[in-house]
Design a protein around this motif. Structure first.
Motif, PDB file in Angstrom:
ATOM      1  N   ASP A 133     -11.344   7.073   7.570  1.00  0.00           N
ATOM      2  CA  ASP A 133     -12.287   7.619   6.587  1.00  0.00           C
ATOM      3  C   ASP A 133     -12.048   9.125   6.439  1.00  0.00           C
ATOM      4  O   ASP A 133     -11.094   9.677   7.005  1.00  0.00           O
ATOM      5  N   TRP A 169      -1.275   4.431  -0.932  1.00  0.00           N
ATOM      6  CA  TRP A 169      -2.452   4.268  -0.083  1.00  0.00           C
ATOM      7  C   TRP A 169      -2.103   4.170   1.394  1.00  0.00           C
ATOM      8  O   TRP A 169      -3.000   4.042   2.235  1.00  0.00           O
ATOM      9  N   SER A 170      -0.827   4.242   1.759  1.00  0.00           N
ATOM     10  CA  SER A 170      -0.442   4.048   3.157  1.00  0.00           C
ATOM     11  C   SER A 170      -0.873   5.213   4.041  1.00  0.00           C
ATOM     12  O   SER A 170      -0.895   5.069   5.266  1.00  0.00           O
ATOM     13  N   TYR A 226      -8.814   1.341   8.210  1.00  0.00           N
ATOM     14  CA  TYR A 226      -8.392   2.584   7.564  1.00  0.00           C
ATOM     15  C   TYR A 226      -9.046   3.800   8.201  1.00  0.00           C
ATOM     16  O   TYR A 226      -9.977   3.691   8.996  1.00  0.00           O
ATOM     17  N   LEU A 242      -9.863  -4.372   5.659  1.00  0.00           N
ATOM     18  CA  LEU A 242      -8.938  -3.254   5.780  1.00  0.00           C
ATOM     19  C   LEU A 242      -9.337  -2.386   6.963  1.00  0.00           C
ATOM     20  O   LEU A 242     -10.521  -2.098   7.161  1.00  0.00           O
ATOM     21  N   TRP A 260      -3.887   6.381   4.310  1.00  0.00           N
ATOM     22  CA  TRP A 260      -5.214   6.157   4.860  1.00  0.00           C
ATOM     23  C   TRP A 260      -5.454   4.723   5.323  1.00  0.00           C
ATOM     24  O   TRP A 260      -6.299   4.486   6.172  1.00  0.00           O
ATOM     25  N   ILE A 261      -4.682   3.759   4.806  1.00  0.00           N
ATOM     26  CA  ILE A 261      -4.841   2.371   5.266  1.00  0.00           C
ATOM     27  C   ILE A 261      -3.907   2.138   6.444  1.00  0.00           C
ATOM     28  O   ILE A 261      -2.700   2.347   6.348  1.00  0.00           O
ATOM     29  N   ILE A 262      -4.488   1.711   7.563  1.00  0.00           N
ATOM     30  CA  ILE A 262      -3.720   1.429   8.775  1.00  0.00           C
ATOM     31  C   ILE A 262      -3.164   0.008   8.726  1.00  0.00           C
ATOM     32  O   ILE A 262      -1.992  -0.224   9.002  1.00  0.00           O
ATOM     33  N   SER A 263      -4.021  -0.934   8.375  1.00  0.00           N
ATOM     34  CA  SER A 263      -3.621  -2.334   8.356  1.00  0.00           C
ATOM     35  C   SER A 263      -4.492  -3.114   7.378  1.00  0.00           C
ATOM     36  O   SER A 263      -5.681  -2.815   7.262  1.00  0.00           O
ATOM     37  N   PHE A 316       0.808  -1.219   0.000  1.00  0.00           N
ATOM     38  CA  PHE A 316       0.000   0.000   0.000  1.00  0.00           C
ATOM     39  C   PHE A 316       0.845   1.275   0.000  1.00  0.00           C
ATOM     40  O   PHE A 316       0.429   2.297  -0.539  1.00  0.00           O
TER      41      PHE A 316
END
Length: 122
Positions: A101, A33-34, A99, A97, A36-39, A28
């Motif tokens: 928002d 995308w890193s 993330y 995911l 907004w994506i946590i895990s 990501f």
């Protein structure tokens, strides 16, 4: 000492591989995308690659449409510019995911059709 007879088969790398699933790791961070994506940090999406040679065997999980398309492509019927069937995912799986928002809330959501489980000729 015994002599081996030369094989008339082309080397394995010269033969096109038939339709199959192959690893495809999505990082990501690499796709931006890193933020907004946590895990997770990434995942193995897999992808489909290879040919759908005529005749389509059972192992290629071909649709009836792909079988007819393969025949028409092989016969090169005038006026019908039909390409060979394509190797594509035929079963997909979801991933979850964690993330942020738009309001910075932490959300856990399942995203459908993110991992190719198997491939077939379509």
């Amino acid at each position: 000492m015994t002599r081996r007879r030369a094989s008339s088969d082309p080397p394995a790398r010269a033969r096109p591989q038939s339709c199959q699933r192959a690893p495809l790791f999505v990082d990501f961070d690499e796709i931006g995308w890193s933020g907004w994506i946590i895990s997770p940090r990434g995942y193995n999406a897999y992808h489909c690659r290879g040919s759908c040679p005529f005749p389509l065997g059972v192992g290629l999980r071909a649709t009836n449409h792909a079988t007819v398309r393969s025949i028409m492509h092989t016969l090169r019927i005038p006026g019908s510019e039909v390409g060979a069937p394509c190797c594509v995912p035929d079963r997909l799986q979801s991933i979850s995911l964690l993330y942020f928002d738009d309001e910075e809330n932490v959300v856990l959501k399942q995203y459908d059709d993110m991992v190719a489980l198997s491939c077939g000729c379509h």
